[in-house]
Design a protein around this motif. Structure first.
Motif, PDB file in Angstrom:
ATOM      1  N   GLN A   1       0.819  -1.211   0.000  1.00  0.00           N
ATOM      2  CA  GLN A   1       0.000   0.000   0.000  1.00  0.00           C
ATOM      3  C   GLN A   1       0.854   1.263   0.000  1.00  0.00           C
ATOM      4  N   VAL A   2       1.966   1.227   0.728  1.00  0.00           N
ATOM      5  CA  VAL A   2       2.872   2.372   0.730  1.00  0.00           C
ATOM      6  C   VAL A   2       3.410   2.608  -0.678  1.00  0.00           C
ATOM      7  N   ALA A   3       3.790   1.531  -1.353  1.00  0.00           N
ATOM      8  CA  ALA A   3       4.240   1.663  -2.738  1.00  0.00           C
ATOM      9  C   ALA A   3       3.122   2.205  -3.626  1.00  0.00           C
ATOM     10  N   GLY A   4       1.918   1.676  -3.414  1.00  0.00           N
ATOM     11  CA  GLY A   4       0.810   1.978  -4.302  1.00  0.00           C
ATOM     12  C   GLY A   4       0.195   3.341  -4.135  1.00  0.00           C
ATOM     13  N   ASP A   5       0.261   3.913  -2.893  1.00  0.00           N
ATOM     14  CA  ASP A   5      -0.462   5.180  -2.725  1.00  0.00           C
ATOM     15  C   ASP A   5      -0.112   5.935  -1.450  1.00  0.00           C
ATOM     16  N   ALA A   6       1.006   5.651  -0.812  1.00  0.00           N
ATOM     17  CA  ALA A   6       1.268   6.338   0.460  1.00  0.00           C
ATOM     18  C   ALA A   6       2.758   6.463   0.727  1.00  0.00           C
ATOM     19  N   ASN A   7       3.543   6.738  -0.323  1.00  0.00           N
ATOM     20  CA  ASN A   7       4.991   6.839  -0.118  1.00  0.00           C
ATOM     21  C   ASN A   7       5.473   8.275  -0.269  1.00  0.00           C
ATOM     22  N   GLU A   8       6.682   8.514   0.213  1.00  0.00           N
ATOM     23  CA  GLU A   8       7.210   9.871   0.305  1.00  0.00           C
ATOM     24  C   GLU A   8       7.633  10.455  -1.041  1.00  0.00           C
ATOM     25  N   SER A   9       7.718   9.642  -2.075  1.00  0.00           N
ATOM     26  CA  SER A   9       8.080  10.184  -3.386  1.00  0.00           C
ATOM     27  C   SER A   9       6.905  10.870  -4.063  1.00  0.00           C
ATOM     28  N   GLY A  10       5.682  10.531  -3.616  1.00  0.00           N
ATOM     29  CA  GLY A  10       4.495  11.078  -4.258  1.00  0.00           C
ATOM     30  C   GLY A  10       4.085  10.350  -5.512  1.00  0.00           C
ATOM     31  N   HIS A  11       4.734   9.217  -5.802  1.00  0.00           N
ATOM     32  CA  HIS A  11       4.421   8.443  -6.994  1.00  0.00           C
ATOM     33  C   HIS A  11       3.626   7.188  -6.633  1.00  0.00           C
ATOM     34  N   THR A  12       2.970   6.625  -7.642  1.00  0.00           N
ATOM     35  CA  THR A  12       2.314   5.329  -7.512  1.00  0.00           C
ATOM     36  C   THR A  12       3.236   4.268  -8.090  1.00  0.00           C
ATOM     37  N   TYR A  13       3.568   3.265  -7.265  1.00  0.00           N
ATOM     38  CA  TYR A  13       4.525   2.248  -7.673  1.00  0.00           C
ATOM     39  C   TYR A  13       3.952   0.847  -7.474  1.00  0.00           C
ATOM     40  N   PRO A  14       4.481  -0.135  -8.204  1.00  0.00           N
ATOM     41  CA  PRO A  14       4.200  -1.531  -7.866  1.00  0.00           C
ATOM     42  C   PRO A  14       4.985  -1.908  -6.609  1.00  0.00           C
ATOM     43  N   ASP A  15       4.665  -3.046  -6.057  1.00  0.00           N
ATOM     44  CA  ASP A  15       5.308  -3.501  -4.823  1.00  0.00           C
ATOM     45  C   ASP A  15       6.669  -4.122  -5.141  1.00  0.00           C
ATOM     46  N   GLN A  16       7.644  -3.247  -5.434  1.00  0.00           N
ATOM     47  CA  GLN A  16       8.985  -3.706  -5.779  1.00  0.00           C
ATOM     48  C   GLN A  16      10.061  -2.862  -5.099  1.00  0.00           C
ATOM     49  N   SER A  17       9.713  -2.275  -3.941  1.00  0.00           N
ATOM     50  CA  SER A  17      10.656  -1.477  -3.144  1.00  0.00           C
ATOM     51  C   SER A  17      11.241  -0.298  -3.915  1.00  0.00           C
ATOM     52  N   PHE A  18      10.438   0.301  -4.809  1.00  0.00           N
ATOM     53  CA  PHE A  18      10.897   1.494  -5.509  1.00  0.00           C
ATOM     54  C   PHE A  18      10.844   2.741  -4.619  1.00  0.00           C
ATOM     55  N   TYR A  19      10.011   2.722  -3.624  1.00  0.00           N
ATOM     56  CA  TYR A  19       9.730   3.940  -2.873  1.00  0.00           C
ATOM     57  C   TYR A  19      10.849   4.254  -1.870  1.00  0.00           C
ATOM     58  N   PRO A  20      10.949   5.534  -1.418  1.00  0.00           N
ATOM     59  CA  PRO A  20      11.971   5.902  -0.436  1.00  0.00           C
ATOM     60  C   PRO A  20      11.833   5.083   0.850  1.00  0.00           C
ATOM     61  N   CYS A  21      12.969   4.683   1.411  1.00  0.00           N
ATOM     62  CA  CYS A  21      12.946   3.733   2.523  1.00  0.00           C
ATOM     63  C   CYS A  21      12.420   4.336   3.815  1.00  0.00           C
ATOM     64  N   ASP A  22      12.255   5.656   3.886  1.00  0.00           N
ATOM     65  CA  ASP A  22      11.677   6.249   5.094  1.00  0.00           C
ATOM     66  C   ASP A  22      10.151   6.331   5.025  1.00  0.00           C
ATOM     67  N   SER A  23       9.549   5.839   3.946  1.00  0.00           N
ATOM     68  CA  SER A  23       8.108   5.993   3.752  1.00  0.00           C
ATOM     69  C   SER A  23       7.289   5.231   4.786  1.00  0.00           C
ATOM     70  N   VAL A  24       7.663   3.974   5.078  1.00  0.00           N
ATOM     71  CA  VAL A  24       6.899   3.201   6.052  1.00  0.00           C
ATOM     72  C   VAL A  24       7.032   3.798   7.446  1.00  0.00           C
ATOM     73  N   PRO A  25       8.249   4.111   7.943  1.00  0.00           N
ATOM     74  CA  PRO A  25       8.321   4.755   9.259  1.00  0.00           C
ATOM     75  C   PRO A  25       7.494   6.039   9.362  1.00  0.00           C
ATOM     76  N   LYS A  26       7.483   6.827   8.295  1.00  0.00           N
ATOM     77  CA  LYS A  26       6.718   8.077   8.353  1.00  0.00           C
ATOM     78  C   LYS A  26       5.217   7.809   8.420  1.00  0.00           C
ATOM     79  N   LEU A  27       4.743   6.756   7.755  1.00  0.00           N
ATOM     80  CA  LEU A  27       3.330   6.418   7.857  1.00  0.00           C
ATOM     81  C   LEU A  27       3.008   5.831   9.227  1.00  0.00           C
TER      82      LEU A  27
END
Length: 420
Positions: free
Chosen positions: A85-111
């Motif tokens: 879900q963080v990859a798909g719609d709740a990550n710090e990059s502001g992008h929508t990603y597949p679940d392949q760890s593309f998103y910034p690694c601080d995204s889950v802690p921030k959520l």
């Protein structure tokens, strides 16, 4: 004997947990001042108590703080924080990603932090209304650590960030971080089992260094993975085919047996084991649990009740209805719908938009009537101004001005006049 060593040896909380390092090593890695991580400590303690006292705990993935609050109000007892879900719609990059760890690694802690802040706001709103203490808002948050976003040192730091944000538990998976895929995608590449154990040890060490009884769940993707990054591990060699992929990875058979072998290798280091499955299969779940518990009778399991499954294609309505209770009998103590929040938002937003397009304000009024009808069940978000803390900040302003302020917001609001 040091206090840390005494704690490890005498507290039943640590029964069955292996630490391949010494208490003095932990002491040497601690800062000179003790920092309290209250959200994480409380959540870990609450989640552990649930695991010991309840047949199983249900959770869904939450996308926002408000969604987590409604899950708590609706009666769930834990929040799953899904990397999908963080990859798909709740990550710090502001992008929508597949679940392949593309998103910034601080995204889950921030959520994690955002959800805990939302719980705190709900707590303060209740206290302002004179209802404080009725609800323990601070549900345990079980956070997705992916494949650690790198090696053991990355995992160590990621775990500390999770704790600082207030996670009660973290799970890690035995995939190669640079090739990480959703458990229900193809092309997954495992890392050697011993290398993954090092990541689990790194997570435990991080929790010990900051003195938080974090719960750790190890996930294995060995059931469906067909590649492994190296052939150096004795644990993995029985499953290697001797072939190489075009990328240079080694081919492996995978399957249930491989998952069981890996789970037994991980069990001494964690409180929970998660075997990522391809279908909601009773027999597979039973065999996996029984085989692992032959060597580790006290281990508990997590189960991904995944929206990636077409449930109706695999199980009858009766089987679906009894699915979680049956799994609980075999030790599946934490059962979660990983991307449940994403589907709730998508489907309900689509349906509401269609109705609004077709019927105008009648669509929203219909929604509002449904909200009003849910008030008797404990729903309060129909009062949106109150829900976000307007009354709390009015109380702050009243305190500051001695009750003389004419700028307080809630008293003369339309909500106060029309939603009493």
């Amino acid at each position: 004997m040091s206090d840390i060593e005494h704690e490890w040896k005498t507290n039943p909380r640590w029964r069955g947990i292996t630490r391949p390092y010494k208490a003095e090593t932990v002491e040497g890695l601690k800062p000179s001042i003790d920092i309290e991580y209250s959200f994480s400590k409380k959540g870990a303690g609450r989640f552990w108590k649930q695991l010991q006292e309840q047949p199983f705990i249900r959770a869904m993935g939450a996308l926002t703080g408000g969604q987590a609050v409604e899950m708590a109000r609706g009666g769930l007892e834990a929040i799953y924080l899904s990397g999908w879900q963080v990859a798909g719609d709740a990550n710090e990059s502001g992008h929508t990603y597949p679940d392949q760890s593309f998103y910034p690694c601080d995204s889950v802690p921030k959520l994690v932090k955002r959800i805990n802040n939302a719980f705190m706001r709900a707590d303060l709103v209740e206290k302002t209304d004179g209802n404080g203490g009725d609800t323990d808002w601070y549900l345990p948050i079980i956070a997705d650590g992916e494949a650690g976003f790198g090696g053991s040192l990355h995992t160590f730091e990621l775990t500390k960030h999770m704790i600082e944000a207030g996670a009660a538990a973290i799970h890690l998976e035995d995939q190669l971080a640079t090739e990480k895929k959703c458990g229900h995608l193809g092309g997954k590449v495992l890392i050697p089992a011993t290398q993954f154990i090092h990541k689990l040890v790194a997570a435990r060490l991080a929790a010990d260094v900051v003195n938080v009884p974090l719960i750790i769940m190890a996930r294995t993707d060995a059931g469906s993975a067909r590649l492994i990054s190296q052939d150096c591990d004795e644990i993995d060699r029985p499953f290697l085919t001797g072939e190489r992929s075009p990328e240079g990875y080694f081919k492996t058979r995978g399957g249930l047996e491989a998952a069981i072998v890996r789970a037994k290798a991980y069990a001494p280091y964690v409180e929970l084991i998660w075997f990522e499955t391809s279908t909601p299969d009773f027999e597979e779940a039973r065999v996996f649990a029984e085989e692992v518990r032959k060597d580790f009778p006290h281990i508990k399991f997590g189960y991904n009740c995944s929206p990636s499954f077409n449930w109706a294609a695999h199980l009858s309505d009766d089987e679906v209805a009894k699915f979680q209770e049956t799994l609980a009998e075999w030790g599946y103590a934490f059962q979660f719908i990983t991307s449940g929040g994403w589907h709730i938002v998508r489907y309900n937003s689509f349906k509401m938009a269609r109705k609004y397009r077709e019927t105008g304000m009648s669509a929203f009024v219909g929604l509002q009537k449904s909200e009003f009808s849910a008030v008797s069940e404990g729903y309060t978000a129909v009062k949106q101004q109150r829900e976000n803390g307007t009354g709390y900040f009015d109380a702050v302003l009243e305190c500051v001005t001695g009750g003389t302020a004419s700028t307080m917001a809630l008293g003369e609001s339309t909500e106060a006049e029309q939603f009493s």
